[in-house]
Design a protein around this motif. Structure first.
Motif, PDB file in Angstrom:
ATOM      1  N   ASP A  25       0.933  -1.373  -0.148  1.00  0.00           N
ATOM      2  CA  ASP A  25       0.001   0.064  -0.016  1.00  0.00           C
ATOM      3  C   ASP A  25       0.872   1.294  -0.070  1.00  0.00           C
ATOM      4  O   ASP A  25       0.480   2.018  -0.753  1.00  0.00           O
ATOM      5  CB  ASP A  25      -0.985   0.132   1.192  1.00  0.00           C
ATOM      6  N   LEU A  26       2.030   1.193   0.974  1.00  0.00           N
ATOM      7  CA  LEU A  26       2.848   2.569   1.030  1.00  0.00           C
ATOM      8  C   LEU A  26       3.654   2.659  -0.403  1.00  0.00           C
ATOM      9  O   LEU A  26       3.573   3.892  -0.773  1.00  0.00           O
ATOM     10  CB  LEU A  26       3.820   2.441   1.911  1.00  0.00           C
ATOM     11  N   GLN A  27       3.953   1.469  -1.146  1.00  0.00           N
ATOM     12  CA  GLN A  27       4.756   1.645  -2.198  1.00  0.00           C
ATOM     13  C   GLN A  27       4.057   2.509  -3.370  1.00  0.00           C
ATOM     14  O   GLN A  27       4.474   3.134  -4.273  1.00  0.00           O
ATOM     15  CB  GLN A  27       5.193   0.400  -2.804  1.00  0.00           C
ATOM     16  N   LYS A  28       2.445   2.283  -3.524  1.00  0.00           N
ATOM     17  CA  LYS A  28       1.858   2.659  -4.399  1.00  0.00           C
ATOM     18  C   LYS A  28       1.524   4.327  -4.481  1.00  0.00           C
ATOM     19  O   LYS A  28       1.282   5.191  -5.408  1.00  0.00           O
ATOM     20  CB  LYS A  28       0.314   2.287  -4.280  1.00  0.00           C
ATOM     21  N   HIS A  29       2.027   4.946  -2.994  1.00  0.00           N
ATOM     22  CA  HIS A  29       1.664   6.475  -2.850  1.00  0.00           C
ATOM     23  C   HIS A  29       2.980   7.089  -2.489  1.00  0.00           C
ATOM     24  O   HIS A  29       2.906   8.361  -2.793  1.00  0.00           O
ATOM     25  CB  HIS A  29       0.612   6.448  -1.943  1.00  0.00           C
ATOM     26  N   TYR A  30       3.969   6.566  -1.981  1.00  0.00           N
ATOM     27  CA  TYR A  30       4.922   7.500  -1.279  1.00  0.00           C
ATOM     28  C   TYR A  30       6.446   6.759  -1.719  1.00  0.00           C
ATOM     29  O   TYR A  30       6.473   5.342  -1.909  1.00  0.00           O
ATOM     30  CB  TYR A  30       4.956   7.205   0.201  1.00  0.00           C
ATOM     31  N   VAL A  31       7.420   7.576  -2.023  1.00  0.00           N
ATOM     32  CA  VAL A  31       8.719   7.095  -2.007  1.00  0.00           C
ATOM     33  C   VAL A  31       9.574   6.747  -0.785  1.00  0.00           C
ATOM     34  O   VAL A  31       9.172   7.369   0.216  1.00  0.00           O
ATOM     35  CB  VAL A  31       9.487   8.335  -2.790  1.00  0.00           C
ATOM     36  N   THR A  32       9.951   5.388  -0.882  1.00  0.00           N
ATOM     37  CA  THR A  32      10.520   4.851   0.442  1.00  0.00           C
ATOM     38  C   THR A  32      12.085   4.265   0.117  1.00  0.00           C
ATOM     39  O   THR A  32      12.186   3.084   0.296  1.00  0.00           O
ATOM     40  CB  THR A  32       9.811   3.672   1.043  1.00  0.00           C
ATOM     41  N   ASN A  33      13.022   5.560  -0.439  1.00  0.00           N
ATOM     42  CA  ASN A  33      14.486   4.932  -0.584  1.00  0.00           C
ATOM     43  C   ASN A  33      15.165   4.709   0.630  1.00  0.00           C
ATOM     44  O   ASN A  33      16.145   3.772   0.548  1.00  0.00           O
ATOM     45  CB  ASN A  33      14.943   6.045  -1.462  1.00  0.00           C
ATOM     46  N   ASN A  34      14.761   5.302   1.803  1.00  0.00           N
ATOM     47  CA  ASN A  34      15.651   5.207   2.869  1.00  0.00           C
ATOM     48  C   ASN A  34      14.881   4.207   3.723  1.00  0.00           C
ATOM     49  O   ASN A  34      14.039   4.447   4.498  1.00  0.00           O
ATOM     50  CB  ASN A  34      15.640   6.291   3.830  1.00  0.00           C
ATOM     51  N   ILE A  35      15.465   2.781   4.009  1.00  0.00           N
ATOM     52  CA  ILE A  35      15.209   1.643   4.875  1.00  0.00           C
ATOM     53  C   ILE A  35      16.174   1.508   5.676  1.00  0.00           C
ATOM     54  O   ILE A  35      17.125   1.231   5.322  1.00  0.00           O
ATOM     55  CB  ILE A  35      14.478   0.470   4.128  1.00  0.00           C
ATOM     56  N   SER A  36      15.941   1.321   6.984  1.00  0.00           N
ATOM     57  CA  SER A  36      17.167   0.986   8.152  1.00  0.00           C
ATOM     58  C   SER A  36      16.831  -0.005   8.870  1.00  0.00           C
ATOM     59  O   SER A  36      15.563  -0.226   9.135  1.00  0.00           O
ATOM     60  CB  SER A  36      17.597   2.207   8.704  1.00  0.00           C
ATOM     61  N   PRO A  37      17.584  -0.862   9.815  1.00  0.00           N
ATOM     62  CA  PRO A  37      17.279  -1.648  10.685  1.00  0.00           C
ATOM     63  C   PRO A  37      17.050  -1.283  11.864  1.00  0.00           C
ATOM     64  O   PRO A  37      17.918   0.111  12.283  1.00  0.00           O
ATOM     65  CB  PRO A  37      18.259  -2.816  10.492  1.00  0.00           C
ATOM     66  N   ASP A  38      16.172  -1.672  12.886  1.00  0.00           N
ATOM     67  CA  ASP A  38      16.224  -1.290  14.179  1.00  0.00           C
ATOM     68  C   ASP A  38      16.616  -2.501  15.208  1.00  0.00           C
ATOM     69  O   ASP A  38      16.762  -3.768  14.330  1.00  0.00           O
ATOM     70  CB  ASP A  38      15.062  -0.618  14.664  1.00  0.00           C
ATOM     71  N   MET A  39      16.122  -2.724  16.278  1.00  0.00           N
ATOM     72  CA  MET A  39      16.363  -3.893  17.068  1.00  0.00           C
ATOM     73  C   MET A  39      15.370  -5.110  16.620  1.00  0.00           C
ATOM     74  O   MET A  39      16.001  -6.004  16.395  1.00  0.00           O
ATOM     75  CB  MET A  39      16.181  -3.401  18.380  1.00  0.00           C
ATOM     76  N   GLU A  40      14.247  -4.734  16.565  1.00  0.00           N
ATOM     77  CA  GLU A  40      13.189  -5.803  16.053  1.00  0.00           C
ATOM     78  C   GLU A  40      12.415  -5.341  15.079  1.00  0.00           C
ATOM     79  O   GLU A  40      11.718  -6.139  14.646  1.00  0.00           O
ATOM     80  CB  GLU A  40      12.256  -5.846  17.395  1.00  0.00           C
ATOM     81  N   HIS A  41      12.873  -4.477  14.324  1.00  0.00           N
ATOM     82  CA  HIS A  41      12.172  -4.004  13.219  1.00  0.00           C
ATOM     83  C   HIS A  41      13.058  -3.374  12.039  1.00  0.00           C
ATOM     84  O   HIS A  41      14.084  -3.199  12.499  1.00  0.00           O
ATOM     85  CB  HIS A  41      11.076  -2.718  13.436  1.00  0.00           C
TER      86      HIS A  41
END
Length: 243
Positions: free
Chosen positions: A179-195
């Protein structure tokens, strides 16, 4: 002889008349006494009746007051009903960029705000978190200012906990990566402790997905492999950041 009888008859008449007058006077006196007694009795009865009436009136008034007190509803603090759940670049519902914690207290009742201590990755990494509750007592947001112990500090972070909050494109909690990819640019993805966290700069928001939702091999020498993020993976957290 006739004279004697006549005189005697006259004396008898006089005697009878005299007795009659006395009797009348006695009867009159007795009647007067009886009348006074009757009047006194009536006065006493009236006095007793008034006392009884007053006593009954007091009891009735007391009963009415007690009944009114029991029926009177307990006053509860007035609550704020949220009806704005829109997420945008500079607003989250009724809260806007630049607001201080003091502004928040002036906007909604303090009964719907609870201050808690939030913790980061390290022991000394603590925050002043202000939990926001709706009129039904459900927590919907957490507001975090830039500075601890300062209610004049501006809101720096908003953690969204209620599914009713959505962006203009209807993206919210439980929306998917697809759903998110259809409407917004998400180039920056980073890891967190559990997410893993997807940064949508357009609305200053982070969308988090649990690592358990990712396919094997989602991490490699280049970082996160986007192809290993299922389109059906749901967001379990949304955080809006204001500098």
């Amino acid at each position: 002889m006739k004279r004697i009888l006549g005189g005697t008859f006259i004396l008898l008449l006089i005697s009878c008349n005299t007795i009659s007058k006395k009797d009348k006077e006695l009867l009159k006196k007795e009647n007067n006494l009886l009348q006074r007694e009757l009047e006194l009795t009536k006065q006493e009865q009236n006095s007793d009746s008034k006392e009884i009436t007053l006593s009954k009136q007091k009891e009735v008034e007391k009963t009415n007051l007690e009944a009114a007190y029991k029926k009177e509803p307990v006053k509860k603090p007035s609550s704020y009903t949220f009806d704005n759940f829109h997420i945008s670049e500079n607003r989250v519902g009724i809260f806007s960029k630049g607001m201080t914690i003091s502004d928040v207290y002036n906007t909604i009742p303090k009964e719907q705000i609870k201050k808690k201590t939030g913790y980061g990755e390290f022991a000394d990494d603590t925050y002043d978190d202000y939990e926001i509750y709706d009129s039904n007592g459900k927590i919907i947001l957490i507001l975090t200012p830039k500075q601890n112990g300062n209610t004049n500090s501006k809101i720096n972070r908003i953690s969204i906990l209620d599914k009713r909050f959505k962006t203009t494109k209807k993206i919210g909690l439980n929306s998917t990566f697809g759903d998110l990819q259809k409407h917004y640019v998400t180039n920056n993805i980073s890891p967190d402790m559990e997410h893993i966290v997807l940064d949508v700069e357009h609305i200053n928001a982070w969308f988090s997905i649990k690592k358990t939702e990712l396919q094997d091999g989602w991490w490699n020498e280049k970082g996160i492999d986007r192809s290993k993020i299922p389109k059906t993976a749901k967001f379990d957290g949304i955080t809006v950041w204001w500098n």
